[in-house]
Design an enzyme around this catalytic site. Structure first.
Site, PDB file in Angstrom:
ATOM      1  N   LYS A 240      17.518  -0.510  -3.322  1.00  0.00           N
ATOM      2  CA  LYS A 240      17.198  -0.207  -4.710  1.00  0.00           C
ATOM      3  C   LYS A 240      17.254   1.297  -4.933  1.00  0.00           C
ATOM      4  CE  LYS A 240      14.357  -4.304  -4.931  1.00  0.00           C
ATOM      5  NZ  LYS A 240      13.036  -4.846  -4.551  1.00  0.00           N
ATOM      6  N   ARG A 295       4.620  -8.292   1.129  1.00  0.00           N
ATOM      7  CA  ARG A 295       4.167  -6.928   1.445  1.00  0.00           C
ATOM      8  C   ARG A 295       4.023  -6.150   0.139  1.00  0.00           C
ATOM      9  NH1 ARG A 295       9.868  -6.877   1.984  1.00  0.00           N
ATOM     10  NH2 ARG A 295      10.742  -5.587   0.310  1.00  0.00           N
TER      11      ARG A 295
END
Ligand code: MV4
Length: 448
Positions: A240, A295
Site C-alpha cells: 500500500k 493484527r
C-alpha cells in the site's frame, strides 16, 4: 477476567515500536524494547524504559527469534507482548508460546490467527456467517482438471490464490483454459516455496476493484464493534502506498452494509482484540470478502484521525480484559484523513530500497498534520528491513482539505541523504482520477 499489564515487551522495530511505546506510556505502562545489532541507534531503543539486544541484523536472528524474545520478556519482567505488524504478529505458534509462558499476547486468540491465516478456511467461516464471497471455491482445488472445470463454470478470467497466502504471493490471473496448466503449476510452486503449502483456491477475477477494509474490535466476552472503513486501493506490488478514511467511493448505505458484513465475521468466531476485514468493492454496490488480517495495520492512524480513538491503547485495554470501551455506531466520522507512506526508495531505480544516513531532516507539522516515524537527523537507515521511514498523516474537515494539507505537508518534508517516494505522492495528489475518487487497485501501477 482482568489481566494485569504493567510492563509490555514490544516485539517489533521502527515506527510501530515507537507508536506502541507512546501508547503504553500514556496508559502508565512501562515498555521493554528489543532490538537487533543493526538497530542499536534506533529510536524505539531510546524511548523505551528498558532495551535488550536479541540478536544479529537479519530478522531471523532477532525480530523473529522467539526463544530470545521470550527470554528477554522473562528476564526483564514483562507481563505482556505487543507484536506490532509483520514479523511475529500473525504467527499462531508465537502467540501460543507467549501465552504458555503466562504472558499476555496483545492480539487475537492463537486459534483465530491460525484460522484466518488459512484463506480458504477464512472464506468458509465468512460464508457460514452470511458474508458475500467472490464467486469461486471455498475448498482447495485438487488438480489442474478440477481448476479447468470450475473456471469453465464461473467464467474466465479467474484468479488462482494460495490458501496459505496473502499479499499477492502465489497468485496468478488465468485468462483462458489454455493458460490454466502453466499458471496453476507456477502459482502452486511459488506458494509451496513461500509458505510450505502449495494448496490453491480459485476465484472469479474482479476487474478493477477497490480495496476497502473495515477496522474491527472484539472483547473477550464476545462483544464486537467497528471503527468504520479505510480505502487502500493505491498499491504497488501489493504494498500500500496511500490510504484514506472514510472511503471516498461509497455512500452511507454501502458503509452500513460493509460494516455489517465485517461484524458478522467477527461475531461468528468471537474474535478478540483489533482486526481488519478486507473486501473488494466493484463500484456497483457489491462487496466481496477476501481475507481478514489479525493484527494492527500500518494504516490504523487514518481511522484514529476520523474517530478520535487510539487504536493501540484500545488493543492494550482489550488485552487487559476490559470490555469494549466504545460502540462504533455512536462515534461519528469526523472529517477525512489520508496517510502517505514515505519510503526510502529510489524512483529512478524502479523503487529499489535506498538505505543510508539521514543527513538533514525536517518533519512537517502544524494543524491537522501527524508524522509517525522512528527516523531522526543523523539516523542511518539499515538495509535489513522494510523501507518505510515515515507515515505522513493529514486530517481535514473534508477530503479536499485533507488533500491540500497533504500537498502542503509533503512540500515541507525535508529528508536529505536518502531517496524517497515523496515525488510520487505529489504526483498522485495531482491526478484527476485520484481527486475524483476514480482509482482502483491497478491504478498506481498504470500511473507510474
Ligand atoms: C483479487 C483481485 C481481483 N479478483 N481477487 C491481491 C492481494 C490479495 N490480498 C487479494 N488481491 C486481489 N484479489 C479477485 N477475485 C485483485 C486483487 C488485487 C489487489 C487487491 C487489493 C489491493 C491491491 C491489489 C492489487 C492487485 C490485485
Amino acid at each position: 477476567m482482568s489481566h494485569q499489564i504493567s510492563r509490555i515487551l514490544v516485539a517489533n522495530r521502527g515506527e510501530i515500536a515507537v507508536r506502541i511505546i507512546q501508547a503504553a506510556r500514556e496508559l502508565g505502562i512501562e515498555t521493554i524494547a528489543v532490538y537487533s545489532e543493526a538497530d542499536e541507534d534506533s529510536l524505539h531503543v531510546q524511548l523505551a524504559d528498558y532495551a535488550v539486544c536479541i540478536g544479529g541484523p537479519s530478522p531471523q536472528e532477532s525480530y523473529l527469534n522467539v526463544p530470545n524474545i521470550i527470554a528477554a520478556a522473562e528476564a526483564w519482567g514483562a507481563d505482556a507482548i505487543h507484536p506490532g505488524y509483520g514479523f511475529l504478529a500473525e504467527n499462531p505458534t508465537f502467540a501460543r508460546i507467549v501465552e504458555s509462558h503466562g504472558l499476555v499476547f496483545i492480539g487475537p486468540r492463537p486459534e483465530h490467527i491460525e484460522l484466518m491465516g488459512d484463506k480458504v478456511e477464512a472464506k468458509r467461516i465468512a460464508k457460514r456467517a452470511g458474508v458475500p464471497l467472490v464467486p469461486g471455491t471455498d475448498t482447495p482445488v485438487e488438480s489442474v482438471e478440477e481448476a479447468k472445470r470450475i473456471a469453465a463454470e464461473i467464467g474466465y478470467p479467474v484468479l488462482l490464490k494460495a490458501a496459505a497466502g496473502g499479499g499477492g504471493r502465489g497468485m496468478r490471473v488465468v485468462e483462458s483454459e489454455r493458460e490454466m496448466e502453466s499458471r496453476f503449476l507456477a502459482a502452486s510452486s511459488e506458494a509451496e516455496a513461500a509458505f510450505g503449502d502449495g494448496r490453491l483456491y480459485l476465484e472469479k477475477f474482479i476487474m478493477r476493484p477497490k480495496h476497502i477494509e473495515v477496522q474491527v474490535f472484539g472483547d473477550e466476552y464476545g462483544n464486537a464493534t467497528h471503527l468504520y472503513e479505510r480505502e487502500c486501493s493505491l498499491q504497488r506490488r501489493h504494498q500500500k502506498v496511500l490510504e484514506e478514511a472514510p472511503s471516498p467511493s461509497i455512500g452511507e448505505e454501502e458503509r452500513e452494509r460493509v460494516i455489517d458484513y465485517a461484524l458478522r465475521l467477527v461475531r461468528e468466531i468471537g474474535y478478540r482484540n483489533a482486526g481488519t476485514v478486507e473486501f473488494l468493492y466493484d463500484g456497483e454496490g457489491n462487496f466481496y470478502f477476501i481475507e481478514m488480517n489479525t493484527r494492527v495495520q500500518v494504516e490504523h492512524p487514518v481511522t484514529e484521525m476520523i474517530t478520535g480513538i487510539d487504536v493501540i491503547k484500545t488493543q492494550i485495554l482489550l488485552a487487559m480484559g476490559e470490555k469494549l470501551p466504545f460502540n462504533g455506531d455512536e462515534i461519528p466520522i469526523n472529517g477525512h484523513s489520508i496517510e502517505a507512506r514515505i519510503n526510502a526508495e529510489d524512483p529512478d531505480r524502479g523503487f529499489a530500497p535506498s538505505p543510508g544516513r539521514v543527513e538533514l531532516l525536517h518533519k512537517p507539522g502544524g494543524f491537522g498534520v501527524r508524522v509517525d516515524s522512528h527516523v531522526y537527523q543523523g539516523y542511518v537507515i539499515p538495509p535489513y528491513y522494510d523501507s518505510m521511514v515515515a507515515k505522513l498523516i493529514t486530517w481535514g474537515r473534508d477530503r479536499d482539505e485533507a488533500i491540500s494539507r497533504m500537498r502542503r505537508a509533503l512540500g515541507e518534508f525535508v529528508l536529505e541523504g536518502i531517496k524517497t517516494n515523496i515525488p510520487l505522492h505529489l504526483r498522485i495528489l495531482e491526478r484527476r482520477e485520484f481527486l475524483e475518487g476514480k482509482f482502483y487497485t491497478d491504478s498506481l501501477e498504470r500511473w507510474v
